[in-house]
Design a protein around this motif. Structure first.
Motif, PDB file in Angstrom:
ATOM      1  N   ARG A  98       0.764  -1.274   0.032  1.00 42.38           N
ATOM      2  CA  ARG A  98       0.156  -0.064   0.082  1.00 42.38           C
ATOM      3  C   ARG A  98       0.952   1.229   0.159  1.00 42.38           C
ATOM      4  NH1 ARG A  98      -5.547   0.524   0.614  1.00 42.38           N
ATOM      5  NH2 ARG A  98      -6.246   2.535   1.560  1.00 42.38           N
ATOM      6  N   ILE A  99       1.923   1.323   0.687  1.00 43.08           N
ATOM      7  CA  ILE A  99       2.883   2.463   0.872  1.00 43.08           C
ATOM      8  C   ILE A  99       3.444   2.662  -0.702  1.00 43.08           C
ATOM      9  CG2 ILE A  99       4.972   3.397   1.492  1.00 43.08           C
ATOM     10  CD1 ILE A  99       4.479   2.014   4.338  1.00 43.08           C
ATOM     11  N   ASP A 100       3.805   1.401  -1.365  1.00 45.99           N
ATOM     12  CA  ASP A 100       4.523   1.620  -2.834  1.00 45.99           C
ATOM     13  C   ASP A 100       3.250   2.236  -3.796  1.00 45.99           C
ATOM     14  OD1 ASP A 100       6.841   0.572  -1.789  1.00 45.99           O
ATOM     15  OD2 ASP A 100       6.406  -1.339  -2.452  1.00 45.99           O
ATOM     16  N   ALA A 101       1.964   1.670  -3.288  1.00 46.08           N
ATOM     17  CA  ALA A 101       1.039   2.155  -4.293  1.00 46.08           C
ATOM     18  C   ALA A 101       0.820   3.615  -3.909  1.00 46.08           C
ATOM     19  CB  ALA A 101      -0.302   1.500  -4.179  1.00 46.08           C
ATOM     20  N   ILE A 102       0.775   4.104  -2.778  1.00 46.81           N
ATOM     21  CA  ILE A 102       0.627   5.398  -2.701  1.00 46.81           C
ATOM     22  C   ILE A 102       1.630   6.436  -3.093  1.00 46.81           C
ATOM     23  CG2 ILE A 102       0.464   7.273  -0.562  1.00 46.81           C
ATOM     24  CD1 ILE A 102      -0.983   5.116   1.014  1.00 46.81           C
ATOM     25  N   SER A 158       3.728   5.632  -5.560  1.00 43.44           N
ATOM     26  CA  SER A 158       3.654   5.681  -7.118  1.00 43.44           C
ATOM     27  C   SER A 158       2.381   6.369  -7.409  1.00 43.44           C
ATOM     28  CB  SER A 158       3.131   4.410  -7.634  1.00 43.44           C
ATOM     29  OG  SER A 158       2.835   4.387  -9.078  1.00 43.44           O
ATOM     30  N   PHE A 159       1.157   6.647  -6.774  1.00 41.92           N
ATOM     31  CA  PHE A 159       0.051   7.386  -6.995  1.00 41.92           C
ATOM     32  C   PHE A 159       0.631   8.902  -6.814  1.00 41.92           C
ATOM     33  CE2 PHE A 159      -3.716   9.578  -5.482  1.00 41.92           C
ATOM     34  CZ  PHE A 159      -4.687   9.403  -6.616  1.00 41.92           C
ATOM     35  N   ALA A 160       1.011   9.226  -5.859  1.00 42.45           N
ATOM     36  CA  ALA A 160       1.439  10.571  -5.516  1.00 42.45           C
ATOM     37  C   ALA A 160       2.359  11.258  -6.642  1.00 42.45           C
ATOM     38  CB  ALA A 160       2.264  10.627  -4.264  1.00 42.45           C
ATOM     39  N   ALA A 161       3.461  10.068  -7.155  1.00 45.64           N
ATOM     40  CA  ALA A 161       4.094  10.454  -8.271  1.00 45.64           C
ATOM     41  C   ALA A 161       3.596  11.051  -9.521  1.00 45.64           C
ATOM     42  CB  ALA A 161       5.570   9.438  -8.493  1.00 45.64           C
ATOM     43  N   ASP A 162       2.435   9.952  -9.847  1.00 37.85           N
ATOM     44  CA  ASP A 162       1.780   9.998 -10.957  1.00 37.85           C
ATOM     45  C   ASP A 162       0.947  11.345 -10.918  1.00 37.85           C
ATOM     46  OD1 ASP A 162       2.499   7.824 -11.983  1.00 37.85           O
ATOM     47  OD2 ASP A 162       0.888   6.470 -11.583  1.00 37.85           O
ATOM     48  N   VAL A 163       0.287  11.701  -9.824  1.00 36.42           N
ATOM     49  CA  VAL A 163      -0.451  12.975  -9.396  1.00 36.42           C
ATOM     50  C   VAL A 163       0.587  14.222  -9.693  1.00 36.42           C
ATOM     51  CG1 VAL A 163      -1.567  14.459  -7.711  1.00 36.42           C
ATOM     52  CG2 VAL A 163      -2.347  11.950  -8.057  1.00 36.42           C
ATOM     53  N   SER A 164       1.904  14.169  -9.071  1.00 34.07           N
ATOM     54  CA  SER A 164       2.618  15.101  -9.242  1.00 34.07           C
ATOM     55  C   SER A 164       2.830  15.542 -10.719  1.00 34.07           C
ATOM     56  CB  SER A 164       3.804  14.814  -8.532  1.00 34.07           C
ATOM     57  OG  SER A 164       4.824  15.874  -8.636  1.00 34.07           O
ATOM     58  N   HIS A 165       3.009  14.591 -11.467  1.00 41.24           N
ATOM     59  CA  HIS A 165       3.525  14.544 -12.961  1.00 41.24           C
ATOM     60  C   HIS A 165       2.376  15.038 -13.544  1.00 41.24           C
ATOM     61  CE1 HIS A 165       5.223  13.714 -16.796  1.00 41.24           C
ATOM     62  NE2 HIS A 165       4.003  12.891 -17.278  1.00 41.24           N
ATOM     63  N   GLU A 166       1.112  14.696 -13.408  1.00 40.16           N
ATOM     64  CA  GLU A 166      -0.110  15.006 -14.135  1.00 40.16           C
ATOM     65  C   GLU A 166      -0.659  16.346 -14.046  1.00 40.16           C
ATOM     66  OE1 GLU A 166      -1.977  13.588 -16.451  1.00 40.16           O
ATOM     67  OE2 GLU A 166      -0.506  12.120 -16.598  1.00 40.16           O
ATOM     68  N   LEU A 167      -0.230  16.934 -12.515  1.00 40.97           N
ATOM     69  CA  LEU A 167      -0.494  18.224 -12.285  1.00 40.97           C
ATOM     70  C   LEU A 167       0.423  19.315 -12.930  1.00 40.97           C
ATOM     71  CD1 LEU A 167      -1.774  18.120  -8.558  1.00 40.97           C
ATOM     72  CD2 LEU A 167      -2.939  18.424 -10.597  1.00 40.97           C
ATOM     73  N   LYS A 168       1.839  18.864 -12.706  1.00 41.57           N
ATOM     74  CA  LYS A 168       2.869  19.756 -13.295  1.00 41.57           C
ATOM     75  C   LYS A 168       2.508  20.275 -14.887  1.00 41.57           C
ATOM     76  CE  LYS A 168       6.764  18.934 -10.334  1.00 41.57           C
ATOM     77  NZ  LYS A 168       7.257  20.381 -10.074  1.00 41.57           N
ATOM     78  N   ASN A 169       2.135  19.330 -15.463  1.00 42.49           N
ATOM     79  CA  ASN A 169       1.784  19.509 -16.955  1.00 42.49           C
ATOM     80  C   ASN A 169       1.049  20.708 -17.200  1.00 42.49           C
ATOM     81  OD1 ASN A 169       3.684  17.314 -17.873  1.00 42.49           O
ATOM     82  ND2 ASN A 169       1.861  16.260 -18.281  1.00 42.49           N
ATOM     83  N   PRO A 170      -0.011  20.793 -16.685  1.00 43.75           N
ATOM     84  CA  PRO A 170      -0.974  21.938 -16.848  1.00 43.75           C
ATOM     85  C   PRO A 170      -0.583  23.343 -16.159  1.00 43.75           C
ATOM     86  CG  PRO A 170      -2.478  20.320 -15.652  1.00 43.75           C
ATOM     87  CD  PRO A 170      -1.067  19.736 -16.150  1.00 43.75           C
ATOM     88  N   LEU A 171       0.138  23.100 -15.115  1.00 48.40           N
ATOM     89  CA  LEU A 171       0.766  24.228 -14.371  1.00 48.40           C
ATOM     90  C   LEU A 171       1.861  24.745 -15.229  1.00 48.40           C
ATOM     91  CD1 LEU A 171       1.225  23.124 -10.574  1.00 48.40           C
ATOM     92  CD2 LEU A 171      -0.386  24.846 -11.728  1.00 48.40           C
ATOM     93  N   SER A 212      -9.618  13.282  -6.381  1.00 46.75           N
ATOM     94  CA  SER A 212     -10.508  13.241  -5.267  1.00 46.75           C
ATOM     95  C   SER A 212     -11.335  11.815  -5.281  1.00 46.75           C
ATOM     96  CB  SER A 212     -11.238  14.273  -4.919  1.00 46.75           C
ATOM     97  OG  SER A 212     -11.987  14.350  -3.822  1.00 46.75           O
ATOM     98  N   ASP A 213     -12.073  11.751  -6.419  1.00 47.08           N
ATOM     99  CA  ASP A 213     -12.790  10.569  -6.397  1.00 47.08           C
ATOM    100  C   ASP A 213     -12.136   9.281  -6.621  1.00 47.08           C
ATOM    101  OD1 ASP A 213     -14.894  12.310  -7.179  1.00 47.08           O
ATOM    102  OD2 ASP A 213     -14.865  12.029  -9.318  1.00 47.08           O
ATOM    103  N   ALA A 214     -10.981   9.006  -6.922  1.00 39.87           N
ATOM    104  CA  ALA A 214      -9.988   8.009  -6.708  1.00 39.87           C
ATOM    105  C   ALA A 214      -9.818   7.737  -5.554  1.00 39.87           C
ATOM    106  CB  ALA A 214      -9.024   7.953  -7.986  1.00 39.87           C
ATOM    107  N   SER A 215      -9.329   8.582  -4.731  1.00 38.17           N
ATOM    108  CA  SER A 215      -9.024   8.586  -3.318  1.00 38.17           C
ATOM    109  C   SER A 215     -10.103   8.125  -2.459  1.00 38.17           C
ATOM    110  CB  SER A 215      -8.489   9.912  -2.801  1.00 38.17           C
ATOM    111  OG  SER A 215      -7.258  10.205  -3.413  1.00 38.17           O
TER     112      SER A 215
END
Length: 169
Positions: free
Chosen positions: A99-103, A105-118, A159-162
């Motif tokens: 679960r820690i690994d998944a979190i 990985s999820f945080a890294a994916d979220v960070s990447h996805e948020l950086k593109n539009p920013l 938020s929905d995924a979480s």
């Protein structure tokens, strides 16, 4: 009426010697029972308390360990409650680390996805004062609005995924 009389005579100290011998016998039995009790306590301590102590120490190390993976002692060969506890703790720890690994990985994916539009937003905002024509300003404003909608949609999806993950857990 007296029907009979029995006279018992012994050598002086015979009864005392018999009582003393019986007391020594009782003391020997007590000593052997105490020795057996101590030996059984040591055996029980080594087969019950020591494995439980090792499992407890491993659980504490897992709780405190932030970066390194701790291994729970494997007592699964034992066909008793300690073996069952060892299996349960090992499975729980593995699930926790997964679960820690998944979190992470999820945080890294979220960070990447948020950086593109920013990044696109930053570029459009920095370019906006340099725009000469109204049409280029309108295009930059359209890009900004598109990226803001994209960020809003990404945050809603996250938020929905979480929330869904929390409900499934």
């Amino acid at each position: 009426a007296v029907l009979g009389v029995l006279l018992l005579s012994t050598q002086a100290g015979d009864i005392d010697n018999i009582v003393h011998a019986e007391r020594l016998g009782i003391m020997r039995v007590f000593g052997v029972a105490t020795l057996v009790n101590v030996l059984l306590s040591l055996v029980l301590s080594s087969t019950i308390a020591n494995p439980l102590r090792r499992l407890s120490a491993a659980a504490i190390r897992v709780r405190r360990g932030a970066r390194e993976r701790e291994e729970i002692p494997d007592f699964s060969a034992r066909q008793d409650e300690i073996g069952n506890l060892s299996i349960a703790l090992r499975e729980m720890t593995t699930a926790l680390y997964d679960r820690i690994d998944a979190i992470e990985s999820f945080a890294a994916d979220v960070s990447h996805e948020l950086k593109n539009p920013l990044t696109s937003l930053r570029s459009a905002v920095e370019t906006l004062p340099l725009a000469k024509t109204d049409e280029s300003k309108k295009r930059l404003l359209d890009v900004i609005q598109h990226d803001v909608r994209r960020l809003d949609r990404l945050i809603s999806d996250i938020s929905d995924a979480s929330r869904l993950d929390a409900e499934l857990a």
